[in-house]
Design a protein around this motif. Structure first.
Motif, PDB file in Angstrom:
ATOM      1  N   UNK A  34      46.472  15.213  69.283  1.00 38.16           N
ATOM      2  CA  UNK A  34      47.465  16.271  69.063  1.00 38.16           C
ATOM      3  C   UNK A  34      47.714  16.538  67.584  1.00 38.16           C
ATOM      4  N   UNK A  35      46.654  16.483  66.792  1.00 37.96           N
ATOM      5  CA  UNK A  35      46.769  16.805  65.374  1.00 37.96           C
ATOM      6  C   UNK A  35      46.216  18.207  65.090  1.00 37.96           C
ATOM      7  N   UNK A  36      45.404  18.699  66.009  1.00 34.38           N
ATOM      8  CA  UNK A  36      44.945  20.084  65.964  1.00 34.38           C
ATOM      9  C   UNK A  36      45.046  20.644  67.377  1.00 34.38           C
ATOM     10  N   UNK A  37      44.981  21.956  67.441  1.00 27.68           N
ATOM     11  CA  UNK A  37      44.975  22.576  68.760  1.00 27.68           C
ATOM     12  C   UNK A  37      43.849  23.600  68.799  1.00 27.68           C
ATOM     13  N   UNK A  38      43.189  23.630  69.916  1.00 32.57           N
ATOM     14  CA  UNK A  38      42.095  24.573  70.119  1.00 32.57           C
ATOM     15  C   UNK A  38      42.692  25.853  70.703  1.00 32.57           C
ATOM     16  N   UNK A  39      42.528  26.942  70.002  1.00 29.47           N
ATOM     17  CA  UNK A  39      43.061  28.223  70.438  1.00 29.47           C
ATOM     18  C   UNK A  39      42.113  28.890  71.433  1.00 29.47           C
ATOM     19  N   UNK A  53      59.143  14.931  67.594  1.00 26.56           N
ATOM     20  CA  UNK A  53      57.874  14.308  67.987  1.00 26.56           C
ATOM     21  C   UNK A  53      57.646  12.986  67.255  1.00 26.56           C
ATOM     22  N   UNK A  54      58.031  12.923  65.985  1.00 28.42           N
ATOM     23  CA  UNK A  54      57.929  11.669  65.230  1.00 28.42           C
ATOM     24  C   UNK A  54      58.809  10.613  65.871  1.00 28.42           C
ATOM     25  N   UNK A  55      60.026  10.975  66.195  1.00 32.24           N
ATOM     26  CA  UNK A  55      60.938  10.025  66.849  1.00 32.24           C
ATOM     27  C   UNK A  55      60.387   9.571  68.205  1.00 32.24           C
ATOM     28  N   UNK A  56      59.799  10.510  68.957  1.00 33.30           N
ATOM     29  CA  UNK A  56      59.204  10.162  70.243  1.00 33.30           C
ATOM     30  C   UNK A  56      58.058   9.159  70.067  1.00 33.30           C
ATOM     31  N   UNK A  57      57.217   9.385  69.067  1.00 31.47           N
ATOM     32  CA  UNK A  57      56.104   8.469  68.810  1.00 31.47           C
ATOM     33  C   UNK A  57      56.610   7.074  68.449  1.00 31.47           C
ATOM     34  N   UNK A  58      57.627   7.011  67.610  1.00 31.52           N
ATOM     35  CA  UNK A  58      58.176   5.702  67.249  1.00 31.52           C
ATOM     36  C   UNK A  58      58.837   5.030  68.451  1.00 31.52           C
ATOM     37  N   UNK A  59      59.467   5.813  69.301  1.00 28.17           N
ATOM     38  CA  UNK A  59      60.075   5.246  70.504  1.00 28.17           C
ATOM     39  C   UNK A  59      59.011   4.581  71.378  1.00 28.17           C
ATOM     40  N   UNK A  60      57.882   5.251  71.532  1.00 28.36           N
ATOM     41  CA  UNK A  60      56.790   4.684  72.314  1.00 28.36           C
ATOM     42  C   UNK A  60      56.239   3.438  71.627  1.00 28.36           C
ATOM     43  N   UNK A 129      46.480   4.549  67.496  1.00 26.64           N
ATOM     44  CA  UNK A 129      46.324   3.935  66.170  1.00 26.64           C
ATOM     45  C   UNK A 129      46.210   4.966  65.040  1.00 26.64           C
ATOM     46  N   UNK A 130      45.396   5.997  65.219  1.00 25.99           N
ATOM     47  CA  UNK A 130      45.233   6.985  64.147  1.00 25.99           C
ATOM     48  C   UNK A 130      46.518   7.758  63.895  1.00 25.99           C
ATOM     49  N   UNK A 131      47.264   8.021  64.949  1.00 26.71           N
ATOM     50  CA  UNK A 131      48.551   8.693  64.767  1.00 26.71           C
ATOM     51  C   UNK A 131      49.512   7.744  64.046  1.00 26.71           C
ATOM     52  N   UNK A 180      61.406   2.364  59.916  1.00 29.61           N
ATOM     53  CA  UNK A 180      60.175   3.082  59.589  1.00 29.61           C
ATOM     54  C   UNK A 180      60.239   4.521  60.083  1.00 29.61           C
ATOM     55  N   UNK A 181      60.803   4.718  61.253  1.00 32.13           N
ATOM     56  CA  UNK A 181      60.957   6.066  61.799  1.00 32.13           C
ATOM     57  C   UNK A 181      61.820   6.918  60.879  1.00 32.13           C
ATOM     58  N   UNK A 182      62.933   6.353  60.426  1.00 27.59           N
ATOM     59  CA  UNK A 182      63.818   7.104  59.531  1.00 27.59           C
ATOM     60  C   UNK A 182      63.121   7.428  58.213  1.00 27.59           C
ATOM     61  N   UNK A 183      62.385   6.452  57.667  1.00 23.33           N
ATOM     62  CA  UNK A 183      61.626   6.700  56.441  1.00 23.33           C
ATOM     63  C   UNK A 183      60.574   7.796  56.665  1.00 23.33           C
TER      64      UNK A 183
END
Length: 191
Positions: A34-39, A53-60, A129-131, A180-183
């Motif tokens: 989910x770093x690019x989207x195919x149109x 979305x950042x907060x969601x990723x850190x929650x996971x 991992x890459x995210x 880390x999420x807040x940073x």
């Protein structure tokens, strides 16, 4: 690349002097992350994560890593505890040079998951991992002056694991990843 930038296979192939196959593979991986989207017109466009979305990723990430600690396999911990210490030393050395060692940080956290012995957790963490790397990279822009505190959180986590205080380790890890999420959110606002 900025949000909305187009990533064409031909242009990227020329820019990096590679065939289109590896570029196509890289674009497929970026799309899956989910770093690019195919149109609909076939163009690939860079997208960005918003704060939610950042907060969601850190929650996971918190869920995965704290659950892994809860499932900590004592034999695996004994096998890998020296590696945790090595990672701490590597973080301290990088800090002494004013650098941020993202790969060591990621390896430290993945090892926490690996010590659970849960292959599914390891797979789920590795898929992201890459995210996680990207988020840590954004975070490092803000935290370079706070590395002592961040390394101390890692040390306290290892100390809690050493005395098998899993509840304390989970609290330390949760606080560390929330920080880390807040940073990261702060870093994103600076971009």
């Amino acid at each position: 690349y900025k949000s909305g930038d187009s990533l064409g296979e031909v242009a990227l192939s020329k820019k990096f002097n590679v065939s289109r196959g590896p570029v196509r593979d890289a674009l497929a991986m970026l799309s899956a992350e989910r770093m690019i989207e195919k149109r609909s017109n076939g163009r690939s466009v860079v997208i960005e994560y918003d704060i939610k979305e950042i907060r969601d990723l850190y929650e996971v990430r918190i869920l995965l890593e704290t659950h892994a600690l809860q499932q900590l396999d004592t034999a695996l911990y004994q096998k890998y505890k020296g590696l945790l210490d090595d990672y701490l030393k590597m973080m301290q050395e990088a800090d002494a040079y004013g650098e941020r060692d993202i790969e060591t940080d990621l390896s430290f956290h993945y090892l926490l998951v690996k010590m659970s012995g849960n292959e599914t957790l390891m797979h789920l963490w590795n898929v992201q991992r890459n995210i996680f790397r990207t988020l840590v990279d954004i975070t490092s822009e803000v935290t370079l002056s706070s590395q002592d505190e961040i390394i101390d959180q890692h040390i306290r986590l290892v100390e809690a694991l050493e005395v098998q205080n899993i509840d304390s380790a989970r609290r330390i890890l949760t606080a560390h990843l929330n920080d880390a999420c807040e940073y990261c959110c702060e870093g994103k606002s600076l971009l």
